[in-house]
Write an enzyme that holds these catalytic residues in place. Structure first.
Site, PDB file in Angstrom:
ATOM      1  N   SER A 413      -3.538   8.830  -5.771  1.00 36.27           N
ATOM      2  CA  SER A 413      -2.441   8.544  -4.844  1.00 36.27           C
ATOM      3  C   SER A 413      -1.176   8.146  -5.610  1.00 36.27           C
ATOM      4  O   SER A 413      -1.272   7.594  -6.712  1.00 36.27           O
ATOM      5  CB  SER A 413      -2.884   7.392  -3.929  1.00 36.27           C
ATOM      6  OG  SER A 413      -2.140   7.378  -2.758  1.00 36.27           O
ATOM      7  N   PRO A 414       0.011   8.422  -5.036  1.00 32.76           N
ATOM      8  CA  PRO A 414       1.241   8.034  -5.744  1.00 32.76           C
ATOM      9  C   PRO A 414       1.289   6.529  -5.992  1.00 32.76           C
ATOM     10  O   PRO A 414       1.017   5.754  -5.076  1.00 32.76           O
ATOM     11  CB  PRO A 414       2.355   8.418  -4.759  1.00 32.76           C
ATOM     12  CG  PRO A 414       1.724   9.288  -3.735  1.00 32.76           C
ATOM     13  CD  PRO A 414       0.266   9.033  -3.743  1.00 32.76           C
ATOM     14  N   GLN A 491       6.106  13.369  -6.179  1.00 34.25           N
ATOM     15  CA  GLN A 491       6.502  12.764  -4.906  1.00 34.25           C
ATOM     16  C   GLN A 491       7.980  12.407  -5.003  1.00 34.25           C
ATOM     17  O   GLN A 491       8.385  11.625  -5.872  1.00 34.25           O
ATOM     18  CB  GLN A 491       5.689  11.500  -4.599  1.00 34.25           C
ATOM     19  CG  GLN A 491       5.951  10.997  -3.176  1.00 34.25           C
ATOM     20  CD  GLN A 491       5.346   9.625  -2.891  1.00 34.25           C
ATOM     21  OE1 GLN A 491       5.592   8.664  -3.620  1.00 34.25           O
ATOM     22  NE2 GLN A 491       4.574   9.527  -1.819  1.00 34.25           N
ATOM     23  N   TYR A 572      11.087   3.435   3.440  1.00 32.81           N
ATOM     24  CA  TYR A 572      12.177   3.961   2.612  1.00 32.81           C
ATOM     25  C   TYR A 572      13.087   4.843   3.483  1.00 32.81           C
ATOM     26  O   TYR A 572      12.876   4.939   4.696  1.00 32.81           O
ATOM     27  CB  TYR A 572      11.602   4.690   1.391  1.00 32.81           C
ATOM     28  CG  TYR A 572      10.797   3.727   0.524  1.00 32.81           C
ATOM     29  CD1 TYR A 572      11.422   2.626  -0.058  1.00 32.81           C
ATOM     30  CD2 TYR A 572       9.430   3.882   0.337  1.00 32.81           C
ATOM     31  CE1 TYR A 572      10.702   1.703  -0.812  1.00 32.81           C
ATOM     32  CE2 TYR A 572       8.700   2.968  -0.419  1.00 32.81           C
ATOM     33  CZ  TYR A 572       9.343   1.877  -0.982  1.00 32.81           C
ATOM     34  OH  TYR A 572       8.643   0.964  -1.724  1.00 32.81           O
ATOM     35  N   ARG A 620       4.386  12.448   3.265  1.00 30.87           N
ATOM     36  CA  ARG A 620       3.680  11.186   3.533  1.00 30.87           C
ATOM     37  C   ARG A 620       4.403  10.441   4.652  1.00 30.87           C
ATOM     38  O   ARG A 620       5.632  10.281   4.605  1.00 30.87           O
ATOM     39  CB  ARG A 620       3.606  10.330   2.277  1.00 30.87           C
ATOM     40  CG  ARG A 620       2.928   8.998   2.524  1.00 30.87           C
ATOM     41  CD  ARG A 620       2.591   8.244   1.244  1.00 30.87           C
ATOM     42  NE  ARG A 620       1.267   8.603   0.759  1.00 30.87           N
ATOM     43  CZ  ARG A 620       0.486   7.785   0.040  1.00 30.87           C
ATOM     44  NH1 ARG A 620       0.895   6.575  -0.283  1.00 30.87           N
ATOM     45  NH2 ARG A 620      -0.700   8.180  -0.366  1.00 30.87           N
ATOM     46  N   ARG A 715      -5.585   2.268  -5.854  1.00 30.68           N
ATOM     47  CA  ARG A 715      -6.043   1.187  -6.725  1.00 30.68           C
ATOM     48  C   ARG A 715      -7.314   1.515  -7.508  1.00 30.68           C
ATOM     49  O   ARG A 715      -7.410   1.145  -8.683  1.00 30.68           O
ATOM     50  CB  ARG A 715      -6.193  -0.104  -5.914  1.00 30.68           C
ATOM     51  CG  ARG A 715      -4.826  -0.672  -5.497  1.00 30.68           C
ATOM     52  CD  ARG A 715      -4.942  -1.692  -4.399  1.00 30.68           C
ATOM     53  NE  ARG A 715      -5.531  -1.109  -3.204  1.00 30.68           N
ATOM     54  CZ  ARG A 715      -5.919  -1.804  -2.152  1.00 30.68           C
ATOM     55  NH1 ARG A 715      -5.795  -3.114  -2.160  1.00 30.68           N
ATOM     56  NH2 ARG A 715      -6.425  -1.196  -1.110  1.00 30.68           N
TER      57      ARG A 715
HETATM   58  C1  LIG Z   1       0.943  -0.284  -7.714  1.00 30.92           C
HETATM   59  C2  LIG Z   1       1.117   0.599  -6.510  1.00 30.92           C
HETATM   60  C3  LIG Z   1       2.233   1.404  -6.415  1.00 30.92           C
HETATM   61  C4  LIG Z   1       2.407   2.253  -5.310  1.00 30.92           C
HETATM   62  N1  LIG Z   1       3.448   3.125  -5.282  1.00 30.92           N
HETATM   63  C5  LIG Z   1       3.518   4.066  -4.323  1.00 30.92           C
HETATM   64  C6  LIG Z   1       4.473   5.117  -4.380  1.00 30.92           C
HETATM   65  O1  LIG Z   1       5.235   5.232  -5.317  1.00 30.92           O
HETATM   66  N2  LIG Z   1       4.501   6.008  -3.361  1.00 30.92           N
HETATM   67  C7  LIG Z   1       3.632   5.926  -2.299  1.00 30.92           C
HETATM   68  O2  LIG Z   1       3.696   6.751  -1.398  1.00 30.92           O
HETATM   69  N3  LIG Z   1       2.707   4.958  -2.241  1.00 30.92           N
HETATM   70  C8  LIG Z   1       2.615   4.055  -3.239  1.00 30.92           C
HETATM   71  N4  LIG Z   1       1.598   3.118  -3.211  1.00 30.92           N
HETATM   72  C9  LIG Z   1       0.629   3.147  -2.118  1.00 30.92           C
HETATM   73  C10 LIG Z   1      -0.616   3.931  -2.539  1.00 30.92           C
HETATM   74  O3  LIG Z   1      -0.340   5.277  -2.786  1.00 30.92           O
HETATM   75  C11 LIG Z   1      -1.709   3.845  -1.462  1.00 30.92           C
HETATM   76  O4  LIG Z   1      -1.223   4.428  -0.286  1.00 30.92           O
HETATM   77  C12 LIG Z   1      -2.140   2.415  -1.180  1.00 30.92           C
HETATM   78  O5  LIG Z   1      -2.286   1.675  -2.372  1.00 30.92           O
HETATM   79  C13 LIG Z   1      -3.469   2.373  -0.438  1.00 30.92           C
HETATM   80  O6  LIG Z   1      -4.463   3.034  -1.168  1.00 30.92           O
HETATM   81  P1  LIG Z   1      -5.629   2.237  -1.984  1.00 30.92           P
HETATM   82  O7  LIG Z   1      -6.322   1.372  -0.994  1.00 30.92           O
HETATM   83  O8  LIG Z   1      -6.515   3.336  -2.514  1.00 30.92           O
HETATM   84  O9  LIG Z   1      -4.968   1.451  -3.063  1.00 30.92           O
HETATM   85  C14 LIG Z   1       1.443   2.261  -4.280  1.00 30.92           C
HETATM   86  C15 LIG Z   1       0.345   1.420  -4.383  1.00 30.92           C
HETATM   87  C16 LIG Z   1       0.155   0.618  -5.486  1.00 30.92           C
HETATM   88  C17 LIG Z   1      -1.090  -0.223  -5.568  1.00 30.92           C
END
Ligand SMILES: Cc1cc2nc3c(=O)[nH]c(=O)nc-3n(C[C@H](O)[C@H](O)[C@H](O)COP(=O)(O)O)c2cc1C
Ligand SMILES: Cc1cc2nc3c(=O)[nH]c(=O)nc-3n(C[C@H](O)[C@H](O)[C@H](O)COP(=O)(O)OP(=O)(O)OC[C@H]3O[C@@H](n4cnc5c(N)ncnc54)[C@H](O)[C@@H]3O)c2cc1C
Length: 763
Positions: A413-414, A491, A572, A620, A715
């Site tokens: 994921s981003p 992204q 955003y 997204r 994560r």
């Molecule tokens: C450190 C960090 C940075 C993130 N940056 C972005 C981002 O740049 N773009 C985005 O769409 N989501 C971002 N997210 C959200 C994640 O892509 C994801 O949607 C969110 O962490 C939930 O997924 P998870 O439970 O697998 O961590 C970020 C999450 C984390 C933890």
């Protein structure tokens, strides 16, 4: 102790038995309005686990219950002319009347006094008793008399159901029958409970119920109509009702009850009076009978009534919440079932079996390996067009969109790294993305990469707006293509009112201590009181931003990215157009959803024009603002997805929240997946699911049930870049391509897994 038990259902009677068993000198009275042989229902289902608990408490009644049981192992689903059957589910059924008669006999033999055909008097008439137990069912009068103390939360669910019986045999399987009528879909939950009778619960949406005219029918007419609808399944047998004492038609809506407190002074609630669980998870009697045992044992072991009630409530509330959670998922599945009627029978069946989220993919494998392997082969054949020789877990099945084929369905994921300077990715980014691409995921997303210096969230964000950015990204993309099977997606985004803020691990979303740049947004609404007031975008600003997106997309195409994602989520810029919380415009870009989507769609169309035809674009979105009542709700997200699909978006990446500081999200395992499910199956567009998905089992069940086409993990990929390779090893799937220099590590890992499997005897 003198105990007055108001209500002689499974809960009340089992409590009376349990209390007497613990001390025969207790004086227990049960007051029941029905005759011993009256009952409003037919059969109930109990699991082996519950039987074990009943046996430990009272071997005598549990033996009688066991002796009366009808057992079956299969679940059969009748759907679109096909009957699908899977095994290993292990149920047992007993007639409600038989269950009550066993408990009545046992209670009487222990000296419990039961007054049948007696309406319970108001609670204060039982002054001579030490405790009063409100075991008077879902419509409890005891609860109603002390609403302020018990504070019940009653959720009236959407579907209509009627509990009928039949002599038709359903003795080989717990049977679900879905029948399409000209008024809509109607379905049945049927199971045998004694040698010659089966429960036959008919259920449908309220709209179908009205269209079919059930609201105007008496019980005889209802039965005749149901017999006609399900004639094929009834083999000439009649349907029967034993709810003639109920007024009206006997159709009901299920009431989900949960009380904030279960006791008040010397009064305590038990069973359905305190908490209910929807019949589709078949656990109401279990809850009532197990709570009864807990209440009796704490009354026996605790020094006084108050502490006994407290321990009872503490222990049982946890179990009830766990079950109610599963029951809610299951209830909602049936309420929303019409969305799944386009699914192939195999996927429909899988979705039904896993609806409560208590049964996972590997759990199904244990129950019926042959059936699951058939389902996995179906999944692969549908994706690739080839019939596979052997099955592989759905997460490892390739995914094709436009000219791009992903080797598997796991995505990184981003995730913003906050490590760039002036937008340029550096050695950190190279190593970070290279490692994740080596780790086996089919698709690696970059972090939100910004379309201009002002579009950055923080000074550490990457960009794609200057020539040096292209070169730095190109190095990463080329490595990924040369050395791994992964594809890489960029992204692109613009931070809007959430721009000019600190790095993620500093004070997130807070303005910079110095060097802030002005921020822009659809309306002059700041992210929070401490953030900058954004300037409202003019049409000229919008033209400029659209062209910045276009330019970045062109640079991304030159760089060689395989996939482009537009970031329209998390508050955003584009997201702040979509949500009415931050979009207060009165021109054609604000107001209705159609207006709020106008600029995001314009940007998408402009980007699509310059992005290579053979490469996909995903978008997204935040499918839920978690801000009632004005924010975006999941049903609005379906409309958002529909508009994006109609404009040509290939996939919706379904995230949620982060659009308002007022949001009150409800977190949990896979908590955003229901939104992906809804969008995929209602808007008819491919989706990516994301959010607290962290086990291979989660990924496989999401994909196999058709809740998403791809799964993003964020994560988990920070703690383990090789998450996918490790997941394959855990599942003993040997089809992953490891980098050649790592082969000795791969061989050792698989060897160790096999060895521990041989030692423990399980995978
Ligand atoms: C450190 C960090 C940075 C993130 N940056 C972005 C981002 O740049 N773009 C985005 O769409 N989501 C971002 N997210 C959200 C994640 O892509 C994801 O949607 C969110 O962490 C939930 O997924 P998870 O439970 O697998 O961590 C970020 C999450 C984390 C933890
Ligand atoms: C369609 C359907 C299917 C179900 N299937 C299952 C299943 O398969 N497995 C399962 O475990 N559970 C099932 N249940 C749930 C189950 O029936 C209840 O959860 C369970 O009966 C709860 O037990 P209880 O003792 O708390 O309440 P009840 O069984 O409702 O008993 C309450 C008793 O109190 C009496 N009463 C009420 N008010 C008064 C009064 N004022 N004076 C005197 N007496 C009174 C009533 O007559 C009744 O006998 C199903 C429920 C429904 C609606």
């Amino acid at each position: 102790m003198r105990a007055a038990v108001l209500g002689g259902g499974p809960g009340g009677l089992n409590f009376a038995i349990s209390l007497k068993l613990r001390d025969a000198s207790h004086d227990v009275l049960v007051v029941e309005r029905n005759k011993p042989d009256d009952t409003f229902g037919w059969g109930v289902v109990l699991s082996d686990e519950t039987l074990g608990n009943l046996h430990t408490n009272d071997p005598v009644s549990s033996k009688a219950i066991r002796d009366s049981f009808v057992y079956w192992d299969d679940i059969a689903v009748h759907y679109r002319g096909v009957v699908m059957r899977s095994g290993g589910h292990g149920f047992s059924g007993i007639g409600r009347k038989r269950l009550l008669n066993i408990l009545q006999d046992r209670a009487r033999s222990l000296g419990v006094k039961i007054e049948f055909e007696t309406e319970a008097a108001p609670v204060d008439s039982y002054k001579d008793f030490d405790i009063v137990v409100g075991a008077d069912g879902v419509n409890s009068r005891v609860r109603a008399a002390y609403l302020d103390a018990f504070k019940p939360d009653i959720d009236v669910r959407a579907c209509k159901y009627i509990w009928l019986g039949t002599r038709q045999k359903f003795d080989d399987a717990f049977t679900f029958i879905f029948e399409e009528t000209k008024h809509g879909w109607i379905w049945v939950h049927a199971y045998q409970f004694d040698a010659d009778t089966a429960t036959f619960i008919v259920e449908c949406s309220e709209e179908t119920w009205r269209r079919a005219g059930f609201d105007r029918m008496n019980i005889e007419e209802t039965i005749a109509a149901c017999e006609k609808i399900f004639a094929r399944n009834l083999g000439g047998h009649k349907l029967m009702s034993n709810a003639r004492h109920l007024r009206g038609s006997a159709w009901l809506n299920f009431n989900r009850v949960l009380c904030e407190r279960w006791s008040h002074k010397n009064i305590v609630l038990l069973g359905d009076a305190a908490a209910t669980a929807h019949f589709s998870v078949g656990s109401g009697s279990k809850l009532a009978m197990e709570s009864a045992i807990a209440l009796a044992s704490y009354l026996d072991s605790e020094p006084d009534i108050t502490s006994a009630f407290r321990r009872y409530e503490d222990e049982r509330r946890l179990e009830v919440l766990r079950l109610q959670n599963a029951a809610r998922n299951s209830t909602e599945w049936f309420e929303d079932v019409e969305r799944y009627f386009d699914l192939d029978p195999v996927q429909f069946n899988y979705s039904l079996l896993t609806r409560s989220q208590r049964i996972s993919h590997e759990n199904l494998r244990q129950r019926d390996p042959q059936w699951l392997s058939g389902a996995e082969k179906w999944f692969e054949q549908k994706a690739t067009g080839h019939v596979p020789n052997s099955a592989r877990p759905p997460m490892f099945v390739p995914f094709r969109v436009r000219g791009v084929e992903l080797a598997n369905r796991v995505c990184v994921s981003p995730m913003a790294q906050y490590r760039a300077k002036d937008g340029t990715p550096n050695e950190w980014h190279f190593v970070h993305y290279a490692e994740r691409a080596k780790g086996g995921a089919g698709l690696v997303f970059t972090e939100m990469t910004c379309v201009s210096p002002e579009a950055r969230i923080s000074p550490g964000c990457t960009g794609l707006y200057a020539p040096e950015h292209t070169g730095a990204w190109q190095r990463i993309v080329e490595f990924v293509h040369a050395e791994t099977d992964a594809k890489i997606a960029i992204q692109l985004g613009h931070s809007g009112a959430k721009g000019s803020t600190q790095l993620g691990w500093e004070e997130s979303d807070a303005p910079l201590e110095s060097g802030n740049w002005p921020v822009l947004a659809p309306s002059a609404v700041p992210w929070s009181a401490q953030n900058q007031m954004p300037r409202e975008l003019t049409r000229a600003d919008m033209d400029l931003i659209r062209e910045q997106f276009v330019q970045s997309a062109e640079m991304a195409a030159l760089t060689g990215f395989d996939w482009l994602e537009l970031h329209y989520a998390h508050g955003y810029l584009m997201s702040s157009f979509i949500t009415p919380i931050t979009n207060r415009r009165t021109d054609e870009y604000g107001g209705t959803l159609e207006n709020r989507m106008r600029f995001p769609l314009e940007v998408f169309r402009a980007v699509r024009k310059v992005w290579p035809d053979e490469k996909p674009i995903s978008v997204r979105i935040s499918a839920h603002d978690w801000v009632a009542p004005e924010g975006v709700r999941p049903q609005d997200a379906v409309e958002i997805a529909r508009l994006l699909r109609e404009a040509g978006v290939d996939l919706i990446d379904v995230s949620a929240g982060q659009t308002s500081t007022r949001a009150r999200p409800v977190y949990g395992r896979m908590f955003q997946t229901p939104f992906s499910d809804r969008i995929r199956n209602e808007a008819g567009v491919a989706t990516l699911a994301v959010g607290n998905i962290y086990e291979p089992d989660h990924v496989n069940s999401i994909l196999m049930a058709g809740r998403a086409d791809l799964v993003c993990l964020a994560r988990p990929h920070l703690s383990d870049p090789y998450w996918t390779l490790h997941a394959a090893a855990d599942l003993r799937y040997d089809g992953m391509r490891w980098p050649k220099p790592y082969w000795p590590g791969r061989d050792q890992l698989y060897r160790l897994k096999s060895r521990s499997e041989a030692l423990t005897g399980k995978v």
